[in-house]
Design a protein around this motif. Structure first.
Motif, PDB file in Angstrom:
ATOM      1  N   VAL A 122      -3.586  44.323   1.207  1.00  0.00           N
ATOM      2  CA  VAL A 122      -2.255  43.662   1.188  1.00  0.00           C
ATOM      3  C   VAL A 122      -1.509  42.806   0.321  1.00  0.00           C
ATOM      4  N   LEU A 123      -2.773  42.532  -0.176  1.00  0.00           N
ATOM      5  CA  LEU A 123      -2.368  40.918  -1.729  1.00  0.00           C
ATOM      6  C   LEU A 123      -2.448  41.428  -2.765  1.00  0.00           C
ATOM      7  N   LEU A 124      -2.594  43.083  -2.762  1.00  0.00           N
ATOM      8  CA  LEU A 124      -2.391  43.612  -3.840  1.00  0.00           C
ATOM      9  C   LEU A 124      -0.937  44.447  -3.970  1.00  0.00           C
ATOM     10  N   SER A 125       0.237  43.868  -3.882  1.00  0.00           N
ATOM     11  CA  SER A 125       1.494  44.671  -3.403  1.00  0.00           C
ATOM     12  C   SER A 125       2.262  45.763  -3.831  1.00  0.00           C
ATOM     13  N   ASP A 126       1.552  45.663  -5.610  1.00  0.00           N
ATOM     14  CA  ASP A 126       2.120  46.097  -6.734  1.00  0.00           C
ATOM     15  C   ASP A 126       1.693  47.716  -6.078  1.00  0.00           C
ATOM     16  N   ILE A 127      -0.336  47.792  -5.777  1.00  0.00           N
ATOM     17  CA  ILE A 127      -0.758  49.406  -5.575  1.00  0.00           C
ATOM     18  C   ILE A 127      -0.718  49.645  -4.394  1.00  0.00           C
ATOM     19  N   LEU A 150      -4.870  41.193  -8.837  1.00  0.00           N
ATOM     20  CA  LEU A 150      -6.594  41.118  -8.538  1.00  0.00           C
ATOM     21  C   LEU A 150      -7.366  40.356 -10.151  1.00  0.00           C
ATOM     22  N   GLY A 151      -7.061  39.506  -9.235  1.00  0.00           N
ATOM     23  CA  GLY A 151      -8.298  37.848 -10.444  1.00  0.00           C
ATOM     24  C   GLY A 151      -9.806  38.591 -10.419  1.00  0.00           C
ATOM     25  N   LEU A 152      -9.597  38.172 -11.773  1.00  0.00           N
ATOM     26  CA  LEU A 152     -10.952  38.685 -13.091  1.00  0.00           C
ATOM     27  C   LEU A 152     -11.694  37.593 -13.224  1.00  0.00           C
ATOM     28  N   PRO A 153     -13.083  37.102 -13.451  1.00  0.00           N
ATOM     29  CA  PRO A 153     -14.223  36.591 -13.733  1.00  0.00           C
ATOM     30  C   PRO A 153     -13.616  36.336 -14.656  1.00  0.00           C
ATOM     31  N   LEU A 176     -18.881  40.435  -1.609  1.00  0.00           N
ATOM     32  CA  LEU A 176     -19.005  39.667  -2.196  1.00  0.00           C
ATOM     33  C   LEU A 176     -17.135  39.140  -1.895  1.00  0.00           C
ATOM     34  N   THR A 177     -16.883  37.660  -3.572  1.00  0.00           N
ATOM     35  CA  THR A 177     -15.799  37.416  -2.962  1.00  0.00           C
ATOM     36  C   THR A 177     -15.100  37.382  -4.008  1.00  0.00           C
ATOM     37  N   GLN A 178     -13.958  38.245  -3.237  1.00  0.00           N
ATOM     38  CA  GLN A 178     -12.846  38.723  -4.866  1.00  0.00           C
ATOM     39  C   GLN A 178     -11.391  37.620  -4.929  1.00  0.00           C
ATOM     40  N   GLN A 179     -11.201  37.368  -5.909  1.00  0.00           N
ATOM     41  CA  GLN A 179      -9.632  36.288  -5.690  1.00  0.00           C
ATOM     42  C   GLN A 179      -8.519  37.921  -5.786  1.00  0.00           C
ATOM     43  N   MET A 180      -7.180  38.146  -4.672  1.00  0.00           N
ATOM     44  CA  MET A 180      -6.213  39.057  -5.247  1.00  0.00           C
ATOM     45  C   MET A 180      -5.284  37.555  -4.971  1.00  0.00           C
ATOM     46  N   ARG A 184      -4.862  33.358  -4.078  1.00  0.00           N
ATOM     47  CA  ARG A 184      -5.735  33.528  -2.127  1.00  0.00           C
ATOM     48  C   ARG A 184      -6.979  34.774  -3.033  1.00  0.00           C
ATOM     49  N   TRP A 185      -7.921  34.580  -1.489  1.00  0.00           N
ATOM     50  CA  TRP A 185      -9.310  34.856  -1.161  1.00  0.00           C
ATOM     51  C   TRP A 185      -9.927  35.457  -0.989  1.00  0.00           C
ATOM     52  N   VAL A 186     -10.734  37.060  -1.016  1.00  0.00           N
ATOM     53  CA  VAL A 186     -10.832  37.573   0.122  1.00  0.00           C
ATOM     54  C   VAL A 186     -11.860  37.759   0.031  1.00  0.00           C
ATOM     55  N   GLN A 187     -12.967  37.801   0.712  1.00  0.00           N
ATOM     56  CA  GLN A 187     -14.220  38.734   1.557  1.00  0.00           C
ATOM     57  C   GLN A 187     -14.376  39.605   1.627  1.00  0.00           C
ATOM     58  N   VAL A 188     -15.123  41.064   1.018  1.00  0.00           N
ATOM     59  CA  VAL A 188     -14.783  41.852   0.324  1.00  0.00           C
ATOM     60  C   VAL A 188     -16.905  42.071   0.914  1.00  0.00           C
ATOM     61  N   SER A 189     -16.572  43.013   1.803  1.00  0.00           N
ATOM     62  CA  SER A 189     -18.425  43.692   2.617  1.00  0.00           C
ATOM     63  C   SER A 189     -18.299  45.159   2.776  1.00  0.00           C
TER      64      SER A 189
END
Length: 739
Positions: A122-127, A150-153, A176-180, A184-189
């Motif tokens: 939901v945080l990637l509203s454009d896609i 999408l936040g990239l390292p 993994l923890t992904q910046q979006m 804002r941050w999301v833990q993806v499993s």
């Protein structure tokens, strides 16, 4: 023509009832035609028969079609019901995953998106609108990588991110923890299902990340404050630069040493800028310049530290010290060593003057030493002559007293006679000591070094001093030994007599122990008492003539010559002496003897086994145990077996006890887990550093292989808990036999 006509009469598209009706009409027409044309043709009846057969076939086909229609209708009804149930289940599942607070997506075993809820990405509203069922997982990654949210390292491209996620996707499970969506941050499993599908859960952890950042920032602020306070506390001028050679931290003393206004130093200041401001203030040695420091700073790898002394025109001397930091930065300190260098110069001048004075005094001392040696020789000759002459009438006096007898004496006279005999014995002892000192100092003492058995000598000492010890209520113990050493029998006996005599004389209660301990190729004979002990400042003085620790003692108790004789006789025989003592804890005098050739080191088989009783050799055990109840039980058991126990609760207390008393235990029983501080093996290592290869056992309930390996490396046995008393008793018996 006939087929087309039949198709025009009976259409396959007609219903079954319509086709039957047409066939019935055709059949009736054929029958009438047959009847009308019977007369005209002889084959009419044949036509009728064929029509009848055709009608039967039509009826049979009709019944088959009706049965097929019935089955088809049942199947259609069941399929419709299954479709309705499947759709209901799908709707229920979709409703269920929609209630999940996390983002949810399900891919099948072919990596095709089956369904996802509205919170998925939901945080990637454009896609988000492009994530529809039927989407392949690789396409999903590509679409997500295209999102501007999408936040990239740092240093990672979108293609790198896709490759990373694809590689992680091959794992059975990962998190993994992904910046979006900005900050804002999301833990993806990802989890693999039993049928090979994939479930993806996305949980927003923005609040947690922010709290961690705030806590980390607070800790860094606290550390920075501590660093600033620490730097300001230093007497050095200190500055810290990062890997970009930018100033991170400094203290005020640096500005003072560099004669800079404190406002000139600021965070982020380049090293070159600071060097430019101060490079002309200092004079570098050996033709070097400030660029020597700059060259070190700009090295890719600063393997060695930089240390250099510089001066100012006013005469001040400073030391510059620079050291690389792990992150590529470096710390630089500036210390004012003007006073130290001035002191060294003054000391050098004083040394030159002192050397001249020492040479002058050396010549004077050589003359004084020669005079003293002549005077000492005269004194020794006089003492020897006088003592020898005095012994003659003394011996006569003792004979006269012995001839008086006791029969005709009153009790008072008998007591007076005993005192006179005791006084004459004291005088005889003093004169004998004077003769010994005279012989030892004059160099006329003749020694006969050979094998000497310690066992008979120990028993003779016991017979000689046991009555006096019993009279004082002391426990005199002799540890049996079969050791044979190289020494002069007479002088060794004299040494041990003086040590035992002093121990019995100055010990008011407790015990005196005489023991021989193996020390490799040597034997250490110890005389240990529980007397008042000797202060550190007196331990060197007691070996001087006529020096006694107890200045109020009467002359009948000796003139302070016993230890002087011990010192000189031991030096003559080459037997080093040792002393361990502490006020209130008793004293232990030791004589280091060389084992006679052919005599093996003492072991468990060197002395015959004797009953486990009070007459055996005394043992001293150091018990290190932090459990008070277990310690009391162990002490009670060991003391019941006649063992002297020193119990402490920690390794630190054990080391303090050994340092304070100089006690040397026969056995150390050390618990492995001692709480905070050193463990049992570390405690044993520290004790062996002070005592040498002392016997020990580690007491522990830990049965791990790692502990056994550590104990094996230190060559120490383990007593498991609960402690096997038979094994402990056997160990003590071995030690009592000299093992």
């Amino acid at each position: 023509m006939t087929g087309r006509l039949a198709q025009s009469l009976v259409s396959p598209d007609d219903s079954l009832a319509r086709q039957n009706e047409k066939l019935r009409v055709i059949a009736e027409a054929l029958i009438r035609h047959a009847e009308e044309t019977r007369a005209e043709s002889g084959s009419a009846y044949a036509h009728f028969q064929r029509a009848a057969m055709l009608e039967d076939q039509v009826r049979e086909r009709t019944r088959d079609l009706e049965r097929a229609l019935d089955l088809l209708n049942v199947s259609n009804a069941q399929l419709a019901q299954a479709n309705r149930e499947t759709e209901a289940a799908r709707q229920n599942l979709a409703a269920a995953i929609e209630t999940v607070q996390e983002g949810f997506a399900l891919f099948d075993s072919h990596d095709i998106l089956v369904m996802c809820n509205s919170r998925f990405n939901v945080l990637l509203s454009d896609i988000r609108h492009r994530l529809l069922p039927g989407l392949h997982f690789q396409d999903y990654l590509r679409i997500a990588a295209e999102s501007r949210h999408l936040g990239l390292p740092e240093g990672m491209t979108a293609a790198d991110w896709v490759a990373m996620r694809a590689a992680r996707h091959s794992s059975h499970h990962f998190i993994l923890t992904q910046q979006m969506g900005g900050d804002r941050w999301v833990q993806v499993s990802e989890h693999r299902t039993q049928d090979g599908g994939t479930v993806i859960l996305q949980t927003e952890v923005t609040d947690l990340i922010r709290r961690e950042r705030a806590e980390r920032g607070r800790i860094l602020d606290d550390q920075a404050e501590i660093l600033r306070a620490t730097l300001e506390h230093l007497k050095l001028g200190v500055c810290v630069f990062d890997a970009r050679l930018e100033l991170l931290a400094w203290n005020g003393r640096l500005a003072d040493f560099l004669t800079l206004a404190r406002t000139r130093l600021r965070q982020g200041m380049r090293f070159d800028m600071l060097l430019e401001q101060v490079r002309d203030q200092f004079i570098f040695p050996n033709g070097l310049s400030a660029y020597r420091l700059a060259d070190w700073v700009r090295r890719v790898r600063r393997r060695d530290h930089l240390q250099i002394e510089v001066t100012r025109e006013g005469g001040q001397v400073y030391e510059i010290f620079a050291q690389e930091l792990p992150d590529g930065g470096f710390v630089l300190s500036l210390s004012d060593i003007t006073a130290e260098r001035a002191a060294l110069q003054a000391l050098s001048r004083a040394n030159e003057t002192l050397e001249a004075r020492v040479m002058e005094r050396t010549l004077e001392l050589e003359d004084a030493l020669q005079r003293a040696e002549r005077a000492n020789a005269s004194r020794s000759r006089f003492v020897a002559a006088a003592s020898h002459d005095l012994l003659q009438p003394l011996s006569a006096a003792k004979l006269y007293l012995a001839s008086l007898g006791d029969d005709a004496l009153t009790p008072g006279a008998r007591a007076t006679l005993g005192k006179v005999q005791g006084a004459l014995g004291s005088v005889e002892g003093i004169l004998g000591a004077l003769l010994d000192i005279s012989r030892l100092e004059s160099g006329r003492a003749a020694v006969d070094v050979g094998p000497v058995a310690l066992g008979p000598m120990f028993r003779a000492l016991a017979d000689e001093y046991a009555p006096l010890a019993a009279q004082k209520g002391l426990d005199l113990r002799i540890r049996p030994t079969d050791a044979v050493v190289l020494s002069d029998r007479a002088y060794l006996r004299r040494i041990l007599q003086n040590l035992v005599s002093n121990a019995v004389r100055y010990t008011q209660r407790g015990r005196v122990l005489i023991a021989a301990r193996p020390r490799g190729a040597q034997i250490l004979v110890e005389v240990r008492d529980s007397g008042p002990g000797i202060a550190d400042e007196d331990q060197d003085l007691i070996f001087r003539e006529f020096h006694r620790v107890d200045a109020h003692a009467s002359a009948s108790e000796g003139m302070g010559l016993g230890l002087a004789i011990v010192d000189r006789a031991a030096a003559l025989l080459g037997h080093p002496l040792s002393l361990r003592s502490c006020r209130g804890r008793g004293s232990t005098f030791g004589v280091h003897l060389t084992r006679a050739a052919g005599q093996p080191p003492l072991d468990a088989g060197a002395v015959p086994a004797e009953p486990f009783g009070a007459e055996e050799a005394e043992l001293l055990v150091l018990l290190v145990e932090n459990d008070a109840e277990l310690s009391r039980a162990m002490v009670q058991l060991l003391e019941k077996w006649g063992v002297t126990v020193l119990d402490v609760a920690s390794a630190e207390e054990a080391l303090e006890l050994v340092a304070a008393t100089g006690v040397e235990p026969d056995l150390c029983l050390i618990d492995y887990q001692l709480g905070e501080g050193m463990d049992g093996l570390d405690a044993l290592a520290a004790l062996r550093d002070r005592l040498g290869p002392v016997q020990a056992r580690i007491v522990t309930a830990d049965r791990s292989e790692a502990l056994r390996q550590r104990a094996g490396e230190m060559q120490v046995g383990i007593l498991p808990k609960p402690i096997p008393t038979a094994e402990l008793a056997g160990l003590l018996a071995t030690l009592r036999r000299g093992g």
